[in-house]
Design a protein around this motif. Structure first.
Motif, PDB file in Angstrom:
ATOM      1  N   ILE A 291      -0.995   8.568  -9.375  1.00 26.60           N
ATOM      2  CA  ILE A 291      -2.166   7.580  -8.560  1.00 26.60           C
ATOM      3  C   ILE A 291      -3.019   7.491  -6.967  1.00 26.60           C
ATOM      4  O   ILE A 291      -1.498   8.474  -6.384  1.00 26.60           O
ATOM      5  N   GLU A 292      -4.220   8.102  -7.052  1.00 21.68           N
ATOM      6  CA  GLU A 292      -4.225   7.642  -5.645  1.00 21.68           C
ATOM      7  C   GLU A 292      -4.857   6.151  -5.425  1.00 21.68           C
ATOM      8  O   GLU A 292      -5.478   5.977  -5.493  1.00 21.68           O
ATOM      9  N   VAL A 293      -4.710   6.125  -3.752  1.00 21.59           N
ATOM     10  CA  VAL A 293      -5.446   5.110  -3.422  1.00 21.59           C
ATOM     11  C   VAL A 293      -6.142   4.842  -2.720  1.00 21.59           C
ATOM     12  O   VAL A 293      -6.465   5.536  -1.688  1.00 21.59           O
ATOM     13  N   ASN A 294      -7.185   4.202  -2.824  1.00 22.67           N
ATOM     14  CA  ASN A 294      -8.501   4.489  -1.604  1.00 22.67           C
ATOM     15  C   ASN A 294      -8.376   2.807  -0.435  1.00 22.67           C
ATOM     16  O   ASN A 294      -8.603   1.867  -1.733  1.00 22.67           O
ATOM     17  N   ILE A 295      -8.587   2.527   0.315  1.00 25.19           N
ATOM     18  CA  ILE A 295      -8.837   1.068   0.973  1.00 25.19           C
ATOM     19  C   ILE A 295      -9.911   1.073   1.291  1.00 25.19           C
ATOM     20  O   ILE A 295     -10.613   1.761   2.220  1.00 25.19           O
TER      21      ILE A 295
ATOM     22  N   ILE B  21      -2.543   3.780 -13.642  1.00 23.88           N
ATOM     23  CA  ILE B  21      -3.109   2.583 -13.235  1.00 23.88           C
ATOM     24  C   ILE B  21      -2.503   1.062 -13.596  1.00 23.88           C
ATOM     25  O   ILE B  21      -2.948   0.337 -13.153  1.00 23.88           O
ATOM     26  N   SER B  22      -2.380   0.860 -14.906  1.00 25.28           N
ATOM     27  CA  SER B  22      -1.166   0.112 -15.599  1.00 25.28           C
ATOM     28  C   SER B  22      -0.096  -0.625 -14.398  1.00 25.28           C
ATOM     29  O   SER B  22      -0.029  -1.472 -14.282  1.00 25.28           O
ATOM     30  N   LYS B  23       0.547   0.424 -14.425  1.00 22.50           N
ATOM     31  CA  LYS B  23       1.993   0.656 -14.176  1.00 22.50           C
ATOM     32  C   LYS B  23       1.751   0.115 -12.587  1.00 22.50           C
ATOM     33  O   LYS B  23       2.450  -1.110 -12.033  1.00 22.50           O
ATOM     34  N   THR B  24       0.644   0.391 -11.890  1.00 25.46           N
ATOM     35  CA  THR B  24       0.251   0.139 -10.485  1.00 25.46           C
ATOM     36  C   THR B  24      -0.272  -1.130 -10.872  1.00 25.46           C
ATOM     37  O   THR B  24       0.750  -1.895  -9.867  1.00 25.46           O
ATOM     38  N   GLU B  25      -0.548  -1.292 -11.319  1.00 29.07           N
ATOM     39  CA  GLU B  25      -1.513  -2.931 -11.369  1.00 29.07           C
ATOM     40  C   GLU B  25       0.148  -4.138 -11.970  1.00 29.07           C
ATOM     41  O   GLU B  25      -0.138  -4.973 -10.875  1.00 29.07           O
ATOM     42  N   ALA B  26       1.289  -3.654 -12.144  1.00 33.37           N
ATOM     43  CA  ALA B  26       2.036  -4.095 -12.606  1.00 33.37           C
ATOM     44  C   ALA B  26       3.670  -4.551 -11.372  1.00 33.37           C
ATOM     45  O   ALA B  26       3.745  -5.204 -10.644  1.00 33.37           O
ATOM     46  N   LEU B  27       3.413  -3.415 -10.564  1.00 30.58           N
ATOM     47  CA  LEU B  27       4.077  -2.991  -9.384  1.00 30.58           C
ATOM     48  C   LEU B  27       3.621  -4.174  -8.131  1.00 30.58           C
ATOM     49  O   LEU B  27       4.174  -4.647  -7.636  1.00 30.58           O
ATOM     50  N   ILE B  28       2.441  -3.956  -8.274  1.00 31.65           N
ATOM     51  CA  ILE B  28       1.696  -4.817  -7.026  1.00 31.65           C
ATOM     52  C   ILE B  28       2.178  -6.331  -7.870  1.00 31.65           C
ATOM     53  O   ILE B  28       2.051  -7.503  -6.703  1.00 31.65           O
TER      54      ILE B  28
ATOM     55  N   ILE C  85       1.196  -0.922  -0.091  1.00 29.70           N
ATOM     56  CA  ILE C  85      -0.013   0.251  -0.072  1.00 29.70           C
ATOM     57  C   ILE C  85       0.811   1.694  -0.170  1.00 29.70           C
ATOM     58  O   ILE C  85       0.931   2.151  -0.988  1.00 29.70           O
ATOM     59  N   ALA C  86       1.884   1.311   0.943  1.00 31.85           N
ATOM     60  CA  ALA C  86       2.947   2.447   1.024  1.00 31.85           C
ATOM     61  C   ALA C  86       3.524   2.595  -0.467  1.00 31.85           C
ATOM     62  O   ALA C  86       3.582   4.074  -0.989  1.00 31.85           O
ATOM     63  N   GLU C  87       3.612   1.528  -1.300  1.00 30.66           N
ATOM     64  CA  GLU C  87       4.625   1.466  -2.270  1.00 30.66           C
ATOM     65  C   GLU C  87       3.297   2.117  -3.815  1.00 30.66           C
ATOM     66  O   GLU C  87       3.728   2.944  -4.381  1.00 30.66           O
ATOM     67  N   ILE C  88       2.427   1.919  -3.234  1.00 28.75           N
ATOM     68  CA  ILE C  88       1.235   1.941  -4.499  1.00 28.75           C
ATOM     69  C   ILE C  88       1.144   3.775  -4.303  1.00 28.75           C
ATOM     70  O   ILE C  88       0.778   4.647  -4.904  1.00 28.75           O
ATOM     71  N   ALA C  89       1.493   4.397  -3.012  1.00 24.26           N
ATOM     72  CA  ALA C  89       0.661   5.386  -2.658  1.00 24.26           C
ATOM     73  C   ALA C  89       1.735   6.206  -3.218  1.00 24.26           C
ATOM     74  O   ALA C  89       1.914   7.707  -4.139  1.00 24.26           O
ATOM     75  N   ARG C  90       3.699   5.861  -3.214  1.00 26.49           N
ATOM     76  CA  ARG C  90       4.084   6.687  -3.799  1.00 26.49           C
ATOM     77  C   ARG C  90       4.717   6.472  -5.471  1.00 26.49           C
ATOM     78  O   ARG C  90       4.890   7.487  -6.122  1.00 26.49           O
TER      79      ARG C  90
END
Length: 128
Positions: free
Chosen positions: A77-81, A108-115, A68-73
């Motif tokens: 991208i804005e992340v909401n749990i 979003i696609s880059k973030t999905e790849a990170l996850i 979650i911290a990496e997504i927020a960085r």
């Protein structure tokens, strides 16, 4: 078991983390909250910001990863749990997070790849 036969085999974490058979998926859903509640879906529809809803399953050692911290960085991208649940199974833990990612399709696609690289099981959730 289904009609006297074993429907699925594996460790508890394998079966609960990635069920393959429909009967197993149904059983797991009855125990673990992994769907976006209708009230949250209504809020998301009303705000009109779009984005993508992802189900993230942290199984075993991935619970220690700062996903979650990496997504927020991530830039753009804005992340909401939206909701989360935790289940202890045998000597391990499984956490399920439903998150909303807001940003451009590229971000979003880059973030999905990170996850995915971080080893978290990810499934896009289609709102009702």
């Amino acid at each position: 078991m289904e009609q006297g036969r074993i429907a699925e085999q594996g460790t508890v974490l394998e079966v609960f983390g990635s069920p393959r058979e429909e009967i197993t998926k149904s059983f797991v859903r009855s125990i673990i909250q992994d769907e976006v509640p209708g009230s949250i879906q209504a809020i998301i529809r009303a705000d009109g910001r779009g984005g993508r809803i992802e189900k993230l399953k942290f199984v075993g050692n991935t619970v220690n990863e700062p996903v979650i911290a990496e997504i927020a960085r991530q830039e753009g991208i804005e992340v909401n749990i939206l909701c989360a649940s935790v289940q202890e199974m045998q000597d391990s833990v499984m956490c399920v997070f439903l998150v909303r990612l807001l940003g451009s399709e590229t971000a979003i696609s880059k973030t999905e790849a990170l996850i995915d690289r971080m080893g978290v099981l990810r499934t896009e959730v289609q709102p009702a």
